[in-house]
Design an enzyme around this catalytic site. Sequence first.
Site, mmCIF file in Angstrom:
data_model
loop_
_atom_site.group_PDB
_atom_site.id
_atom_site.type_symbol
_atom_site.label_atom_id
_atom_site.label_comp_id
_atom_site.label_asym_id
_atom_site.label_seq_id
_atom_site.Cartn_x
_atom_site.Cartn_y
_atom_site.Cartn_z
ATOM 1 N N ASP A 15 0.830 -1.212 0.000
ATOM 2 C CA ASP A 15 0.000 0.000 0.000
ATOM 3 C C ASP A 15 0.871 1.272 0.000
ATOM 4 O OD1 ASP A 15 -2.335 1.372 0.076
ATOM 5 O OD2 ASP A 15 -2.826 0.940 2.153
ATOM 6 N N GLY A 16 0.333 2.344 -0.584
ATOM 7 C CA GLY A 16 1.038 3.626 -0.519
ATOM 8 C C GLY A 16 1.624 4.099 -1.835
ATOM 9 N N ASN A 17 1.334 3.379 -2.938
ATOM 10 C CA ASN A 17 1.915 3.753 -4.241
ATOM 11 C C ASN A 17 1.376 5.102 -4.719
ATOM 12 O OD1 ASN A 17 3.355 1.079 -4.853
ATOM 13 N ND2 ASN A 17 1.277 0.435 -4.390
ATOM 14 N N GLY A 18 0.053 5.288 -4.602
ATOM 15 C CA GLY A 18 -0.558 6.554 -5.040
ATOM 16 C C GLY A 18 -0.089 7.705 -4.169
ATOM 17 N N TRP A 73 2.669 7.886 -2.525
ATOM 18 C CA TRP A 73 4.090 8.165 -2.806
ATOM 19 C C TRP A 73 4.205 9.170 -3.956
ATOM 20 C CZ3 TRP A 73 7.370 7.878 -6.940
ATOM 21 C CH2 TRP A 73 8.733 7.894 -6.673
ATOM 22 N N THR A 98 -10.400 -7.390 -5.513
ATOM 23 C CA THR A 98 -11.691 -7.371 -6.220
ATOM 24 C C THR A 98 -12.242 -5.935 -6.238
ATOM 25 O OG1 THR A 98 -12.655 -8.052 -4.103
ATOM 26 C CG2 THR A 98 -12.371 -9.774 -5.764
ATOM 27 N N ASN A 119 -10.385 -3.288 -6.651
ATOM 28 C CA ASN A 119 -9.594 -2.425 -7.553
ATOM 29 C C ASN A 119 -10.288 -2.181 -8.897
ATOM 30 O OD1 ASN A 119 -6.416 -3.660 -6.330
ATOM 31 N ND2 ASN A 119 -7.376 -1.727 -5.885
ATOM 32 N N ARG A 155 -11.459 1.300 -9.645
ATOM 33 C CA ARG A 155 -10.521 2.412 -9.946
ATOM 34 C C ARG A 155 -10.851 2.933 -11.355
ATOM 35 N NH1 ARG A 155 -5.364 1.333 -7.323
ATOM 36 N NH2 ARG A 155 -5.813 1.043 -5.090
ATOM 37 N N LEU A 164 -6.842 -5.078 7.383
ATOM 38 C CA LEU A 164 -6.502 -6.257 6.567
ATOM 39 C C LEU A 164 -7.098 -6.149 5.166
ATOM 40 C CD1 LEU A 164 -6.824 -9.159 9.169
ATOM 41 C CD2 LEU A 164 -4.776 -7.977 8.372
ATOM 42 N N SER A 165 -8.123 -5.326 4.987
ATOM 43 C CA SER A 165 -8.715 -5.066 3.657
ATOM 44 C C SER A 165 -9.019 -6.340 2.882
ATOM 45 C CB SER A 165 -7.787 -4.149 2.852
ATOM 46 O OG SER A 165 -7.654 -2.907 3.531
HETATM 47 C C1 LIG Z 1 -2.521 -6.359 -11.351
HETATM 48 C C2 LIG Z 1 -1.406 -5.504 -11.646
HETATM 49 C C3 LIG Z 1 -0.244 -5.701 -10.748
HETATM 50 C C4 LIG Z 1 0.042 -4.718 -9.823
HETATM 51 C C5 LIG Z 1 1.142 -4.869 -9.016
HETATM 52 N N1 LIG Z 1 1.417 -3.928 -8.065
HETATM 53 C C6 LIG Z 1 0.410 -2.982 -7.611
HETATM 54 C C7 LIG Z 1 0.601 -1.665 -8.129
HETATM 55 C C8 LIG Z 1 1.867 -0.990 -7.933
HETATM 56 C C9 LIG Z 1 2.870 -1.550 -7.060
HETATM 57 C C10 LIG Z 1 3.488 -2.799 -7.578
HETATM 58 C C11 LIG Z 1 2.636 -3.933 -7.294
HETATM 59 N N2 LIG Z 1 1.903 -6.002 -9.161
HETATM 60 N N3 LIG Z 1 3.019 -6.397 -8.519
HETATM 61 C C12 LIG Z 1 3.387 -7.587 -9.013
HETATM 62 C C13 LIG Z 1 2.484 -7.979 -9.989
HETATM 63 C C14 LIG Z 1 2.493 -9.234 -10.718
HETATM 64 C C15 LIG Z 1 1.349 -9.676 -11.366
HETATM 65 C C16 LIG Z 1 1.358 -10.894 -12.020
HETATM 66 C C17 LIG Z 1 2.514 -11.646 -12.007
HETATM 67 F F1 LIG Z 1 2.512 -12.851 -12.633
HETATM 68 C C18 LIG Z 1 3.654 -11.218 -11.364
HETATM 69 C C19 LIG Z 1 3.653 -10.026 -10.711
HETATM 70 C C20 LIG Z 1 1.555 -6.937 -10.092
HETATM 71 N N4 LIG Z 1 0.491 -6.813 -10.887
#
Ligand SMILES: CCc1cc(N2CCCCCC2)n2ncc(-c3ccc(F)cc3)c2n1
EC number: 2.5.1.-
Length: 229
Positions: A17-20, A22, A63, A65, A68, A184-185
């Site tokens: 959490d915290g990407n937005g 940041w 679920t 997300n 967004r 825990l969301s």
């Molecule tokens: C659904 C989009 C999303 C978002 C996301 N974030 C969330 C947003 C920003 C921060 C990074 C982490 N991550 N981090 C790993 C994956 C990932 C997905 C499939 C895979 F096979 C391996 C890795 C990922 N996928």
Amino acid sequence: MGTDEPATVRHVAIIMDGNGRWAKKRLLPRAMGHQRGVEAVRRVVRGARELGLEALTLYAFSTENWRRPEEEVSDLMSLMKRFILSDLDEFARAGVRLRIIGDYSAFKPDVVELIDGAIARTAQNTGTTLAVALNYGAQDEIARAATKAAAKGPITPETIAVELDTADLPPLDLLIRTSGEVRLSNFLLWQAAYAELYFTDVLWPDFTLDHLKEALGCFANRERRYGGR
Ligand SMILES: CCc1cc(N2CCCCCC2)n2ncc(-c3ccc(F)cc3)c2n1
């Protein structure tokens, strides 16, 4: 295990959490927060391997997300495809096994195909299991598991547990949430029953291996209860 032995951590889960926030703090677009968040994923997956964790579960897309803005969902899908096409190569060669928890059949066919290929490519690996939660919600997971269990006979905690998406992962030892939110969301609610919960104000894009080691150090100092109290 005696109290003087360091507690062995097998399975860590992270709500990233915290990407937005940041990005907002730096007056940058959210997409930049996501990109820096992916860099934190790379750091933590490499760190999990170095630390010999058996499993690392990451909450990537809930679920909720889907609510967004369309552009942000599309950006996340592109981010995921780039990650699989580029980073997974390194992780596959390093012995990482990819698992997905949640119902990812809801994604577009090209994304599902890419994910299935990555799972197949790493299925024989014996290193750290990277379990990524996609279109995941714990209440949905438990409902699906209970439905399967009910079709096989009387429902007990054991017959539900073996039907959960995480059935083939070790018990959850430590659940980390970044960015200061203490919730825990709808993540791993069943699995967190006896897990240690660790909350940090660090925003996910700033999370490093040292932060992971700090959380593991806290775990080692806590005495597990397993329902004792
Ligand atoms: C659904 C989009 C999303 C978002 C996301 N974030 C969330 C947003 C920003 C921060 C990074 C982490 N991550 N981090 C790993 C994956 C990932 C997905 C499939 C895979 F096979 C391996 C890795 C990922 N996928």
